[in-house]
Design a protein around this motif. Structure first.
Motif, PDB file in Angstrom:
ATOM      1  N   THR A 475       0.757  -1.159  -0.079  1.00 46.77           N
ATOM      2  CA  THR A 475       0.039   0.180   0.045  1.00 46.77           C
ATOM      3  C   THR A 475       0.813   1.108  -0.171  1.00 46.77           C
ATOM      4  N   SER A 489      -9.391  12.474  -5.391  1.00 44.30           N
ATOM      5  CA  SER A 489      -9.436  11.292  -6.491  1.00 44.30           C
ATOM      6  C   SER A 489      -9.288  11.316  -7.950  1.00 44.30           C
ATOM      7  N   TRP A 498      -2.921   3.848 -14.843  1.00 39.96           N
ATOM      8  CA  TRP A 498      -2.429   2.852 -13.866  1.00 39.96           C
ATOM      9  C   TRP A 498      -2.652   1.280 -14.366  1.00 39.96           C
ATOM     10  N   GLU A 504      -2.407   0.844  -9.447  1.00 37.90           N
ATOM     11  CA  GLU A 504      -2.932   2.186  -8.931  1.00 37.90           C
ATOM     12  C   GLU A 504      -2.877   2.380  -7.353  1.00 37.90           C
ATOM     13  N   THR A 506      -3.046   2.658  -3.708  1.00 39.08           N
ATOM     14  CA  THR A 506      -3.879   1.621  -2.875  1.00 39.08           C
ATOM     15  C   THR A 506      -3.388   2.147  -1.212  1.00 39.08           C
ATOM     16  N   TYR A 560      -7.783  -0.077   0.786  1.00 38.82           N
ATOM     17  CA  TYR A 560      -8.670   0.365  -0.242  1.00 38.82           C
ATOM     18  C   TYR A 560      -8.128   1.390  -1.016  1.00 38.82           C
ATOM     19  N   GLN A 561      -8.890   1.709  -2.132  1.00 39.32           N
ATOM     20  CA  GLN A 561      -8.899   2.597  -3.095  1.00 39.32           C
ATOM     21  C   GLN A 561      -9.634   3.875  -3.142  1.00 39.32           C
ATOM     22  N   ASP A 563     -12.641   6.120  -4.848  1.00 42.73           N
ATOM     23  CA  ASP A 563     -13.383   6.169  -6.297  1.00 42.73           C
ATOM     24  C   ASP A 563     -14.408   7.180  -6.120  1.00 42.73           C
ATOM     25  N   ARG A 578     -10.369  -3.375  -0.919  1.00 40.58           N
ATOM     26  CA  ARG A 578      -9.706  -4.606  -1.452  1.00 40.58           C
ATOM     27  C   ARG A 578      -9.510  -5.557  -0.508  1.00 40.58           C
TER      28      ARG A 578
END
Length: 584
Positions: A475, A489, A498, A504, A506, A560-561, A563, A578
């Motif tokens: 991460t 974001s 990515w 991407e 994280t 997490y990512q 969004d 995730r």
């Protein structure tokens, strides 16, 4: 329960750029970016065509074919990279003035991969002057030899690793062939095909072909949406050169200037054309396109990419969507059966084998790759799934059944090299093989299945270590409270594209659970609160239903990512979870 997390180490000192948020500068540094030149995105900054070995050999062949309007046959592959490569070559050659171009894509159930001897014989019977392979050919020695003996010229364009022997082609263009000085070894098959077209346009310009024909040199950038799609869908590393190709393709799609087939597949999945991301290539369009090659005939997917009629494209996209849903159903049943096989293996010896190999006679050839990938993710072992192939009679009159295998690997284990070692140490077990570090294909005889399993496990024993078998989630650390907003974001999205090798961003951190519930039977919907008191919606797809929902979990640690969720005209930040564990 704890998450096995490792924070990314900054591989370089973040370079100073007042236009970039400090967090994004750190994210770049964690991915080895040391200067602004490494995040360039202009098409003019692509690596030069001239550095590709074999490009000069191919030009006179194509020039001669253009002058005499010879028949050219494109031989493709049955995955998304092969489909986009075939469509690109068809469209590009026509744009350059070729009027006699067709394509052949082997049906995986009848011909197998690439320019096989069976497909070669069909092409010889039908007749052609020049064959151009796309996304295949470097391992098709027998097929190339057959068409060459028939007087047909062959240009191989491929990106797969070369074996000890190269095919007897008139020209080979592959950055991974011995002696090629092209700096990026990560071009997808569609990338190699695009470079061939770029080289041909430059060659024809030097020959004054366009001037003498009184036509303008075509703008090949109008096909770069296909290049971006095939590059991401084939999961090749997004190095600097590939990031330029993908960025340019995304920009074209967002401007509405893309193939009707791509627009139609995005529409079928309710994706906004102007907000498409590189991940949509891998998780939205790619699977729908691949479904044609897995269950039916990839020619159908290619026709969707070739058509200029949006109405036709929509109908084809709907059919591809139906095929993809059918693929999901087949995959689910096969995956459950495969997991049952692995569970029995664990019961026998108390541990997971070094390498997992599974086979059932009724499994679908087109789906074994996905099943191998799912098992690899679940058990974190190099995995091969086999399905029954053809049954033939050998020279002694004995009936022999062939198994087709699809392999997927974990970081640190180069699966093609492992198969090569099996082939060297245990000659005769593998009939043929090829592929990449993380994925490969192979064929064996059914009677040798158990012997191959033992050999595969034995070879892997020398490569596996506790470090390799320890699955770690990397991460970019904890995210400051001021970054939990849609503006940041969007900045992250624009800092891409990515993908594989350039993951991407994280993050991980601890949150208070305000609310949790299941949606769609297996997805966990949450409302979370961070230390600053900010509330966020979060979604964890395909949650572990044995653990969640968990009403006793008041604190959670998540990976997490970020969004942006849009619903009924409202836009808000959403966390894509995730992984998640209770942290009470």
């Amino acid at each position: 329960m704890q998450l096995n997390i490792k924070r990314r180490v900054l591989n370089s000192t973040p370079f100073s750029n007042t236009n970039l948020h400090p967090i994004i500068q750190n994210i770049y540094a964690g991915r080895g970016i040391t200067s602004p030149e490494q995040i360039k995105r202009k098409a003019g900054e692509l690596l030069p065509v001239s550095s590709l070995k074999g490009i000069d050999d191919a030009m006179p062949l194509l020039h001669d074919a253009l002058i005499h309007q010879q028949h050219i046959t494109i031989v493709g592959d049955f995955d998304a990279d092969g489909a986009t490569s075939t469509a690109l070559m068809m469209l590009g050659l026509r744009k350059l003035g070729f009027n006699n171009v067709s394509y052949k894509v082997p049906n995986r159930f009848d011909y197998g991969y690439g320019l096989s001897p069976e497909l070669a014989r069909d092409i010889i019977t039908q007749g052609t002057d020049l064959i151009i392979t796309v996304d295949n050919g470097i391992s098709c020695l027998a097929g190339v030899s057959l068409v060459k003996e028939a007087g047909i010229k062959v240009i191989v364009t491929d990106h797969h690793l070369a074996g000890r022997e190269l095919p007897n082609a008139d020209a080979i263009i592959n950055p991974n062939q011995p002696g090629c000085e092209f700096q990026s070894k990560n071009l997808a098959g569609v990338g190699v095909a695009f470079y061939l077209l770029l080289g041909l346009r430059a060659y024809l310009r030097d020959q004054q072909w366009f001037e003498n024909s009184q036509i303008a040199p075509p703008n090949l950038a109008e096909f770069i949406d296909l290049v971006a799609l095939g590059t991401v869908a084939d999961v090749v590393k997004l190095d600097e050169n590939n990031r330029i190709l993908v960025h340019q393709g995304l920009a074209r799609i967002k401007s509405g200037l893309c193939r009707p087939g791509i627009r139609a597949m995005l529409a079928m999945s309710n994706k906004d054309l102007h907000k498409v991301k590189s991940s949509d290539f891998g998780f939205v369009i790619g699977p729908r396109l691949n479904a044609a090659g897995r269950l039916d005939d990839m020619s159908f997917g290619i026709r969707c990419l070739l058509t200029d009629d949006y109405g036709q494209a929509l109908k084809m996209a709907e059919d591809l969507n139906d095929l993809n849903n059918e693929r999901k159903d087949i995959e689910q049943g096969m995956r459950l059966e495969a997991e049952s096989v692995v569970a029995k293996l664990k019961v026998l010896d108390g541990k997971i084998p070094n390498g997992i190999s599974v086979y059932k006679p009724d499994w679908h050839q087109g789906v074994i790759g996905i099943v191998a990938g799912r098992l690899k993710e679940k058990y974190y072992r190099p995995t091969i799934a086999f399905a029954k192939g053809e049954t033939k009679t050998d020279d002694a009159g004995v009936s022999v059944t062939e198994l087709k295998g699809s392999a997927r690997s974990i970081p640190g284990i180069h699966i093609r090299d492992v198969l090569d070692e099996v082939n060297t140490r245990f000659p005769g077990l593998i009939l043929k093989f090829g592929g990449h570090a993380m994925a490969a294909g192979l064929s064996i005889q059914e009677q040798n299945y158990q012997a191959f399993n033992d050999a595969f496990d034995s070879v892997l024993l020398t490569h596996l270590s506790e470090d390799v078998l320890t699955q770690v989630m990397l991460t970019d650390g904890e995210l400051p409270a001021e970054c939990f907003n849609t503006e940041f974001s969007l900045q992250l999205d624009l800092a891409g594209p990515w993908g594989q090798g350039f993951p991407e961003p994280t993050f991980d951190g601890q949150f208070e659970v305000i609310n949790q519930r299941l949606v769609g039977a297996k997805h966990l919907k949450l409302v979370l609160c961070n230390a600053a008191g900010q509330l966020f919606d979060a979604i964890h797809f395909n949650a572990d239903l044995e653990v969640w929902p968990n009403q006793s979990a008041r604190q959670v640690h998540i990976v997490y990512q970020l969004d942006i969720n849009e619903f009924r005209g409202n836009t808000n930040l959403q966390l894509l979870v995730r992984d998640i564990v209770p942290a009470d």
